[in-house]
Design a protein around this motif. Sequence first.
Motif, PDB file in Angstrom:
ATOM      1  N   ASN A   1      -8.621  -6.036   7.174  1.00  0.00           N
ATOM      2  CA  ASN A   1      -7.845  -4.806   6.995  1.00  0.00           C
ATOM      3  C   ASN A   1      -6.347  -5.086   6.901  1.00  0.00           C
ATOM      4  OD1 ASN A   1     -10.187  -3.356   7.065  1.00  0.00           O
ATOM      5  ND2 ASN A   1      -9.841  -2.408   9.056  1.00  0.00           N
ATOM      6  N   LYS A   2      -5.873  -5.997   7.747  1.00  0.00           N
ATOM      7  CA  LYS A   2      -4.440  -6.313   7.741  1.00  0.00           C
ATOM      8  C   LYS A   2      -4.029  -6.884   6.392  1.00  0.00           C
ATOM      9  CE  LYS A   2      -2.485  -8.034  11.416  1.00  0.00           C
ATOM     10  NZ  LYS A   2      -2.019  -8.961  12.494  1.00  0.00           N
ATOM     11  N   GLU A   3      -4.827  -7.766   5.843  1.00  0.00           N
ATOM     12  CA  GLU A   3      -4.509  -8.354   4.541  1.00  0.00           C
ATOM     13  C   GLU A   3      -4.615  -7.315   3.433  1.00  0.00           C
ATOM     14  OE1 GLU A   3      -3.076 -11.237   2.066  1.00  0.00           O
ATOM     15  OE2 GLU A   3      -3.236 -11.266   4.264  1.00  0.00           O
ATOM     16  N   ALA A   4      -5.621  -6.437   3.535  1.00  0.00           N
ATOM     17  CA  ALA A   4      -5.786  -5.395   2.521  1.00  0.00           C
ATOM     18  C   ALA A   4      -4.589  -4.457   2.514  1.00  0.00           C
ATOM     19  CB  ALA A   4      -7.075  -4.612   2.785  1.00  0.00           C
ATOM     20  N   VAL A   5      -4.136  -4.035   3.691  1.00  0.00           N
ATOM     21  CA  VAL A   5      -2.989  -3.137   3.792  1.00  0.00           C
ATOM     22  C   VAL A   5      -1.722  -3.831   3.311  1.00  0.00           C
ATOM     23  CG1 VAL A   5      -1.484  -1.925   5.426  1.00  0.00           C
ATOM     24  CG2 VAL A   5      -3.962  -1.712   5.625  1.00  0.00           C
TER      25      VAL A   5
ATOM     26  N   GLU B   1       0.700  -2.443   0.476  1.00  0.00           N
ATOM     27  CA  GLU B   1       2.108  -2.115   0.720  1.00  0.00           C
ATOM     28  C   GLU B   1       3.046  -2.942  -0.159  1.00  0.00           C
ATOM     29  OE1 GLU B   1       2.657  -0.132   5.044  1.00  0.00           O
ATOM     30  OE2 GLU B   1       2.959  -2.292   4.970  1.00  0.00           O
ATOM     31  N   GLU B   2       2.624  -4.147  -0.523  1.00  0.00           N
ATOM     32  CA  GLU B   2       3.455  -4.993  -1.373  1.00  0.00           C
ATOM     33  C   GLU B   2       3.298  -4.654  -2.851  1.00  0.00           C
ATOM     34  OE1 GLU B   2       2.486  -9.002  -0.355  1.00  0.00           O
ATOM     35  OE2 GLU B   2       3.693  -8.981   1.479  1.00  0.00           O
ATOM     36  N   GLY B   3       2.434  -3.689  -3.149  1.00  0.00           N
ATOM     37  CA  GLY B   3       2.273  -3.257  -4.521  1.00  0.00           C
ATOM     38  C   GLY B   3       1.452  -4.193  -5.385  1.00  0.00           C
ATOM     39  N   VAL B   4       0.719  -5.092  -4.742  1.00  0.00           N
ATOM     40  CA  VAL B   4      -0.123  -6.019  -5.497  1.00  0.00           C
ATOM     41  C   VAL B   4      -1.287  -5.297  -6.147  1.00  0.00           C
ATOM     42  CG1 VAL B   4      -1.634  -8.046  -5.326  1.00  0.00           C
ATOM     43  CG2 VAL B   4       0.527  -7.980  -4.052  1.00  0.00           C
ATOM     44  N   CYS B   5      -1.837  -4.319  -5.421  1.00  0.00           N
ATOM     45  CA  CYS B   5      -3.028  -3.640  -5.899  1.00  0.00           C
ATOM     46  C   CYS B   5      -3.139  -2.273  -5.224  1.00  0.00           C
ATOM     47  CB  CYS B   5      -4.268  -4.481  -5.561  1.00  0.00           C
ATOM     48  SG  CYS B   5      -5.703  -4.215  -6.594  1.00  0.00           S
ATOM     49  N   ASP B   6      -3.665  -1.301  -5.943  1.00  0.00           N
ATOM     50  CA  ASP B   6      -3.910   0.010  -5.357  1.00  0.00           C
ATOM     51  C   ASP B   6      -5.066  -0.074  -4.362  1.00  0.00           C
ATOM     52  OD1 ASP B   6      -3.408   3.015  -5.523  1.00  0.00           O
ATOM     53  OD2 ASP B   6      -5.572   2.901  -5.875  1.00  0.00           O
TER      54      ASP B   6
ATOM     55  N   ASP C   1       4.673  -8.952  19.420  1.00  0.00           N
ATOM     56  CA  ASP C   1       4.743  -9.636  18.131  1.00  0.00           C
ATOM     57  C   ASP C   1       4.729  -8.604  17.007  1.00  0.00           C
ATOM     58  OD1 ASP C   1       4.404 -11.136  15.826  1.00  0.00           O
ATOM     59  OD2 ASP C   1       2.906 -12.473  16.708  1.00  0.00           O
ATOM     60  N   LEU C   2       5.757  -8.594  16.161  1.00  0.00           N
ATOM     61  CA  LEU C   2       5.848  -7.625  15.080  1.00  0.00           C
ATOM     62  C   LEU C   2       4.674  -7.733  14.103  1.00  0.00           C
ATOM     63  CD1 LEU C   2       9.689  -7.690  14.274  1.00  0.00           C
ATOM     64  CD2 LEU C   2       8.390  -5.887  15.428  1.00  0.00           C
ATOM     65  N   ASN C   3       4.058  -8.910  14.042  1.00  0.00           N
ATOM     66  CA  ASN C   3       2.887  -9.076  13.175  1.00  0.00           C
ATOM     67  C   ASN C   3       1.698  -8.252  13.658  1.00  0.00           C
ATOM     68  OD1 ASN C   3       4.043 -10.906  11.309  1.00  0.00           O
ATOM     69  ND2 ASN C   3       3.734 -12.599  12.752  1.00  0.00           N
ATOM     70  N   ASP C   4       1.727  -7.864  14.940  1.00  0.00           N
ATOM     71  CA  ASP C   4       0.641  -7.070  15.509  1.00  0.00           C
ATOM     72  C   ASP C   4       0.906  -5.566  15.414  1.00  0.00           C
ATOM     73  OD1 ASP C   4      -0.743  -9.378  16.234  1.00  0.00           O
ATOM     74  OD2 ASP C   4       0.244  -9.493  18.185  1.00  0.00           O
ATOM     75  N   LYS C   5       2.104  -5.205  15.001  1.00  0.00           N
ATOM     76  CA  LYS C   5       2.457  -3.787  14.927  1.00  0.00           C
ATOM     77  C   LYS C   5       1.721  -3.114  13.776  1.00  0.00           C
ATOM     78  CE  LYS C   5       6.483  -0.735  15.008  1.00  0.00           C
ATOM     79  NZ  LYS C   5       7.963  -0.656  14.947  1.00  0.00           N
ATOM     80  N   PRO C   6       1.196  -1.900  14.008  1.00  0.00           N
ATOM     81  CA  PRO C   6       0.501  -1.205  12.921  1.00  0.00           C
ATOM     82  C   PRO C   6       1.397  -1.035  11.696  1.00  0.00           C
ATOM     83  CG  PRO C   6       0.128  -0.091  15.008  1.00  0.00           C
ATOM     84  CD  PRO C   6       1.175  -1.127  15.258  1.00  0.00           C
ATOM     85  N   ALA C   7       0.803  -1.140  10.522  1.00  0.00           N
ATOM     86  CA  ALA C   7       1.555  -1.014   9.277  1.00  0.00           C
ATOM     87  C   ALA C   7       2.133   0.386   9.151  1.00  0.00           C
ATOM     88  CB  ALA C   7       0.640  -1.317   8.090  1.00  0.00           C
ATOM     89  N   LYS C   8       3.241   0.476   8.414  1.00  0.00           N
ATOM     90  CA  LYS C   8       3.939   1.753   8.254  1.00  0.00           C
ATOM     91  C   LYS C   8       3.044   2.806   7.620  1.00  0.00           C
ATOM     92  CE  LYS C   8       8.108   3.838   6.264  1.00  0.00           C
ATOM     93  NZ  LYS C   8       9.336   3.599   5.454  1.00  0.00           N
ATOM     94  N   CYS C   9       2.269   2.419   6.607  1.00  0.00           N
ATOM     95  CA  CYS C   9       1.416   3.392   5.921  1.00  0.00           C
ATOM     96  C   CYS C   9       0.318   3.927   6.844  1.00  0.00           C
ATOM     97  CB  CYS C   9       0.813   2.787   4.655  1.00  0.00           C
ATOM     98  SG  CYS C   9      -0.287   1.373   4.917  1.00  0.00           S
ATOM     99  N   ILE C  10      -0.144   3.102   7.786  1.00  0.00           N
ATOM    100  CA  ILE C  10      -1.150   3.535   8.752  1.00  0.00           C
ATOM    101  C   ILE C  10      -0.520   4.516   9.742  1.00  0.00           C
ATOM    102  CG2 ILE C  10      -2.722   2.801  10.572  1.00  0.00           C
ATOM    103  CD1 ILE C  10      -3.642   1.926   7.833  1.00  0.00           C
ATOM    104  N   GLU C  11       0.666   4.175  10.218  1.00  0.00           N
ATOM    105  CA  GLU C  11       1.371   5.046  11.161  1.00  0.00           C
ATOM    106  C   GLU C  11       1.660   6.404  10.540  1.00  0.00           C
ATOM    107  OE1 GLU C  11       5.088   4.761  14.317  1.00  0.00           O
ATOM    108  OE2 GLU C  11       5.054   3.443  12.568  1.00  0.00           O
TER     109      GLU C  11
END
Length: 294
Positions: free
Chosen positions: A202-206, A210-215, A258-268
């Motif tokens: 899920n983290k990689e998918a999000v 978010e990086e605009g690689v894929c919808d 660890d900021l890497n563990d913080k929920p992604a902005k789009c999830i929040e």
Amino acid sequence: MNVNDVKKVAVIGAGSMGHQIAMLCALGGFETTLQDIQESALQKAKESLQFQMNKWVNKGKITQENLDRVFERLTVTTSLEEATMTADLVIEAVVEKLDVKLDLFEKLGRLAPPHAILATNSSTIVNSKIAAVTNRPDKVCNMHFFFPPLVMDCVEVVMSEQTSEETAQVAMDVCEKINRTAVLLRKEIWGFVANRLLFALNKEAVKLYEEGVCDYKDIDIICKKALNHPLGPFELMDLSGIDVGYFAQQEQYNETGDLNDKPAKCIEEKVNAGTLGRKTGKGWYDYEQVGSKK
């Protein structure tokens, strides 16, 4: 204590997990009490179980006569004391927040009989973080069911260093009686096995989204078509509840910093907006009715 000593089970929390866990216990022959602080949640749980089990009857998975007996073994209450005072096993299925669980388990330690096993259905929080507030750390373990419990045939039973072999064995044997495959983890780790694998995906998918690689819809298609997953990661977030994963990640971030563990902005953003997936009618996808999305 062995599994034959377990006659009464209390399930705390009538949400998407709890009410189905309670039904599994009743189907397994246990006198089961489902408790929630909200009467409306209990009413919704009863209606949902009646609907789901009627489908079992129509499919020939259970007879109406047997189902009637199962429902006789299942009661509901808003009283925590009433639910737990004679329980042999208590399974907690409340929100994935450590402070809420600590408050509940402190009460369970006082209300449940001394011999009762106290299990948490937490999907990420190890039981040693909870056991200290009870008067029986040797009788505390994780019994992590997967959503939806009436469908998914797996339970992660997790021991801490203080969990007794007896407690773990009873939990494993209860799973067998309710027709679920149990896997014993003798070492605690955040997220256990299934969710560590799932959260990594899920983290990689999000991140890709978010990086605009894929919808997100295309990411789901790739996972289903290329990896043969039954659901894509965004569809699965909608199914289980976006808030469930968010709270789990937030607890990890609170612990590690660890900021890497913080929920992604789009999830929040989705949690703050209350668009949590199927249960709210909208998440990553819009759900017009049960079983449809666009």
